[in-house]
Every structure is written in structure tokens, then in C-alpha cells.
Write a protein that holds these residues in place. Structure first.
Motif, short mmCIF file in Angstrom:
data_model
loop_
_atom_site.label_atom_id
_atom_site.label_comp_id
_atom_site.label_asym_id
_atom_site.label_seq_id
_atom_site.Cartn_x
_atom_site.Cartn_y
_atom_site.Cartn_z
N CYS A 86 56.34 30.12 83.56
CA CYS A 86 54.98 30.27 83.03
C CYS A 86 54.07 30.87 84.10
CB CYS A 86 54.43 28.95 82.51
SG CYS A 86 53.97 27.76 83.79
N ASP A 87 52.89 31.34 83.68
CA ASP A 87 51.94 32.00 84.58
C ASP A 87 50.58 31.31 84.47
OD1 ASP A 87 50.45 33.66 86.17
OD2 ASP A 87 51.10 35.53 85.22
N PRO A 88 50.41 30.16 85.13
CA PRO A 88 49.15 29.41 84.99
C PRO A 88 47.94 30.17 85.50
CG PRO A 88 50.89 28.04 85.95
CD PRO A 88 51.38 29.45 85.97
N GLU A 89 48.07 30.89 86.61
CA GLU A 89 46.91 31.59 87.17
C GLU A 89 46.39 32.65 86.19
OE1 GLU A 89 49.35 30.07 90.64
OE2 GLU A 89 49.78 31.13 88.76
N ARG A 90 47.31 33.39 85.59
CA ARG A 90 46.89 34.39 84.62
C ARG A 90 46.25 33.73 83.40
NH1 ARG A 90 44.44 38.86 83.66
NH2 ARG A 90 45.21 40.02 81.84
N ALA A 91 46.77 32.59 82.99
CA ALA A 91 46.19 31.87 81.85
C ALA A 91 44.75 31.48 82.14
CB ALA A 91 47.02 30.63 81.54
N ARG A 134 53.86 25.19 86.71
CA ARG A 134 55.03 26.01 87.01
C ARG A 134 56.27 25.15 87.17
NH1 ARG A 134 51.55 29.02 90.25
NH2 ARG A 134 52.29 27.90 92.12
N LEU A 191 42.44 34.47 81.93
CA LEU A 191 42.21 34.94 80.57
C LEU A 191 41.26 34.04 79.79
CD1 LEU A 191 45.87 35.94 79.73
CD2 LEU A 191 43.90 37.50 79.68
N CYS A 205 51.47 33.61 78.39
CA CYS A 205 51.57 33.05 79.74
C CYS A 205 52.50 31.84 79.79
CB CYS A 205 50.19 32.66 80.27
SG CYS A 205 49.13 34.08 80.64
N HIS A 253 44.37 24.68 74.68
CA HIS A 253 44.97 25.11 75.93
C HIS A 253 44.56 24.19 77.07
CE1 HIS A 253 46.28 27.67 79.22
NE2 HIS A 253 46.97 28.36 78.33
N GLU A 312 47.81 37.31 74.74
CA GLU A 312 48.26 37.36 76.12
C GLU A 312 48.21 35.98 76.76
OE1 GLU A 312 47.40 39.80 80.29
OE2 GLU A 312 46.27 40.31 78.47
N LEU A 313 47.19 35.19 76.39
CA LEU A 313 47.10 33.82 76.88
C LEU A 313 48.33 33.02 76.45
CD1 LEU A 313 45.36 31.52 78.18
CD2 LEU A 313 44.39 31.14 75.91
#
Length: 387
Positions: A338-343, A332, A346, A270, A305, A266-267
Motif C-alpha cells: 500500500c501507499d499511505p503517503e500518497r493516500a 505498510r 490525495l 493506494c 478512509h 486513485e485514493l
């Protein structure tokens, strides 16, 4: 809180001469030896080179009573009887061996001469299992000699790569040989305690590096940068838990690892690229002034990462959210969709466990007499991960 230092003296032929009477130094950090060298001269009239830690009266730094092995060229005068088992060890750093510092200084002198510069004085600053550092005066400007063990030997190659692809972001080696690197002096100070606004500039500088590096991962692998992308990271995290986790944390750490592969997948989803990660990106590893700086100490660098460096830079800030938001905006913009906050959400629970694995790796790579430097680090970070 300082240290009480005892030096067991050895001559260049490997003969133990005895020990100097103990004396106090102000800095408590065992690896800092400039004041140890100065104290030997001031208290006992002896010029020494500190080689390595022999033993201490406490299991971990800082402070306490600390005994080092030190090399002395001439006759030291009155000394106390002392013994030291000078047994070779396969994991001992070359600069911790008798004659090792002298060989490195001779290399540095020759490297300077090849560039038309003359070495005029040398002052030992630090020595331990992660590096040896000397400040060298020349007939022009100062330079720094840094030597690292084999597991950090990719640092010089990374610095050369940064000088070619991201000039101005890091010091550029004047010369390098294995674990040795010679660096010009950088104006300014190490930026410990930098406020949030200054840390934003640091993150921006590193972001530029990581955008370039994301497209050149194969080059960096070929230079010897360790691979800690998801499959390798998962292997390291599982290994440190299997070997070092103990009650009361073992069950919580096992729960943290449950579903690890799904979390890392999932990471990756992102959308942020794997890239060059500094690995210890705190303000003290940035040198310069508030408005200009260079990132130093790339020995911990890996491929992984970029959020790892963000989270390190946010430590000890009362409010890290502005840094997190700015970092996310930068990614972004660079990687639409991309989804930095979700990364960050996680990977954040895994960073303490990653730190535990890093320190476990140090312990595996250094000789046992140096283990006290890191004795508390693995259990500390495992406890942080469990929490």
C-alpha cells in the motif's frame, strides 16, 4: 470571557413562569451547563434542568448573552415577566423537551437497579443539539448518562461492537436504549493538548481497531454506521459546494471538485482499506492518562478512509511529520504494497470540505433555534477548503 445567562423557566406542565435575573458564569461555551445549573442555585436558590438554547445576542459561540429554557419543579420565587413560544419541532432532540431529561434519568435509574446499583445523585453537565451528558453518582462508583440525537444513534451500537471485537479501546455501555447510553466512569482526564508522543499511542490504538473493522464493514453497516466511502463521500462534497459555496470561494471550490472521481479512484488504488473512522479523532476525545486511554465520543463515526483520523490527530502540532511517518509505517506493515503517503496527499485537500459537509448535515438535522451553535462552521470550513 464567560457568559451572561438568562433562564426562562417552565414547569413540568409546560407553563412559562418567567425569567430569572441574568447572572455570569465562567465558561464561555454555550453547551456547558454545569455552571449554569450551579449559578441558578447560588444566585437564586433554584434547582433547574437546562433544556435548550432560546436565543443569544451574537451569531455564534462562545461567550455573550445567552438565554436558555430551563425546567423547574417547584416554585422559583421572584421572576421577571418572560415569554417563550413552546412550539413543538420535529427536529428537536427528546432531551430538549419538557420532561425529557426526567424521563432519561428515570431510565438510567431503572437500568442501574437492574444491575444491583442505586442512583444517589445526578448532575447535568452538557446539553445541546449533539448530546446531553449527566454525571450520575451511585452507591458504588460514578456512571455517565449520555443521550444523542437520532443522527448519532449508532454510537451505542459502535461501542458494543468495540467492546466485543476490540476490548479496552473504548468505554463499554452498561445499558443502551435508542440514543441513550449508560457508561461506567473512566479514570483519568480528557487528553486535550496531548504531546506528539502520546498521540502516537492514540493512533496505534485506533490502528488496531481499524484493522479489525476493515474486515467487518458489512457488520458495521448493519449496525447503522453511516457510509462515507468514495461514492457517498463524493456526493456529500458536491452537495455542500452546490448549496453553500459563495463568492469569493465558489470558483476555487469548483476547481477542487474537478476530477474528484479520478482523485477518489486513485485514493482507493493506494491500497488502504475503508474501515471504521472515528470522525473527530482529536486528543480531547481520548480519556485516560499518558500511558493508558480509551477513545470516547463515537457519534461522528463513519465508514471511510483511515487517513481522515490521522489528519485530525495531527492538527495543532508544530511538527506533525513524526505522526504521519509512524502511521504510514503501521499501514505498510499491515497492508504490504500500500501507499499511505500518497493516500494522505490525495485526501488532505478534501478533509476541510468533508468537515463543511458534516456541519451542513448538523444544520439540516436540528431545529433553527440551535443553528447558532454551528452558524460559522460551514463557511469557515468552505473557506479552509478553498484555501
Amino acid at each position: 470571557m464567560g457568559r451572561v445567562v438568562t433562564l426562562v423557566l417552565v414547569d413540568p406542565a409546560g407553563t412559562v413562569l418567567g425569567a430569572l435575573p441574568p447572572y455570569e458564569v465562567d465558561l464561555p461555551w454555550w453547551q456547558e451547563v454545569a455552571d449554569v445549573v450551579a449559578g441558578a442555585r447560588a444566585h437564586h436558590g433554584v434547582d433547574v434542568t437546562v433544556l435548550r438554547l432560546l436565543f443569544t445576542d451574537q451569531p455564534a459561540p462562545p461567550g455573550g448573552k445567552v438565554t436558555y429554557l430551563a425546567e423547574v419543579a417547584g416554585h422559583p420565587g421572584p421572576v421577571r415577566p418572560a415569554a417563550a413560544a413552546l412550539v413543538p419541532h420535529p427536529r428537536r432532540a427528546p432531551y430538549a423537551e419538557i420532561g425529557g431529561p426526567a424521563a432519561s434519568l428515570a431510565w438510567a435509574e431503572a437500568a442501574l437497579a437492574a444491575r444491583g446499583r442505586r442512583l444517589t445523585a445526578a448532575a447535568q453537565q452538557r446539553t445541546w443539539n449533539l448530546s446531553a451528558i449527566w454525571r450520575l453518582e451511585t452507591d458504588t462508583t460514578p456512571v455517565w448518562l449520555k443521550q444523542v440525537p437520532a443522527f448519532f444513534a449508532h454510537e451505542a451500537a459502535v461501542l458494543r461492537w468495540l467492546g466485543e471485537h476490540c476490548p479496552g479501546t473504548a468505554p463499554v455501555p452498561l445499558a443502551a436504549d435508542g440514543g441513550r447510553v449508560l457508561l461506567d466512569d473512566l479514570p483519568g482526564t480528557d487528553r486535550y493538548g496531548a504531546p506528539a508522543a502520546e498521540r502516537l499511542l492514540m493512533l496505534s490504538s485506533l490502528h488496531t481497531v481499524q484493522l479489525v473493522a476493515a474486515g467487518r464493514v458489512d457488520e458495521l453497516l448493519a449496525l447503522g454506521v453511516p457510509d462515507q466511502r468514495p461514492p457517498h463521500l463524493a456526493e456529500r462534497l458536491r452537495a455542500v459546494v452546490a448549496r453553500d459555496a459563495a463568492p469569493p470561494h465558489a470558483d476555487r471550490l469548483a476547481a477542487l471538485l474537478h476530477g474528484l472521481d479520478d482523485r477518489l479512484a486513485e485514493l482507493s488504488a493506494c491500497g488502504l482499506p475503508d474501515t471504521l473512522v472515528h470522525g473527530d479523532f482529536h486528543p480531547g476525545n481520548v480519556r485516560g492518562a499518558a500511558d493508558r486511554h480509551a477513545v470516547i465520543d463515537w457519534g461522528d463515526s463513519v465508514l471511510g478512509h483511515p487517513a481522515i483520523d490521522l489528519l485530525r490527530m495531527c492538527e495543532r502540532l508544530a511538527d506533525p511529520e513524526p505522526l504521519r511517518r509512524a502511521w504510514a509505517r503501521s499501514w505498510r506493515t499491515a497492508v504490504p504494497g500500500c501507499d499511505p503517503e500518497r493516500a494522505v496527499a490525495l485526501i488532505e485537500p478534501l478533509v476541510a470540505l468533508r468537515n463543511a459537509a458534516a456541519y451542513a448535515g448538523f444544520l439540516d438535522a436540528i431545529e433553527p433555534s440551535e443553528w447558532p451553535y454551528h452558524a460559522d462552521d460551514v463557511p469557515y470550513w468552505l473557506a479552509q477548503a478553498a484555501a
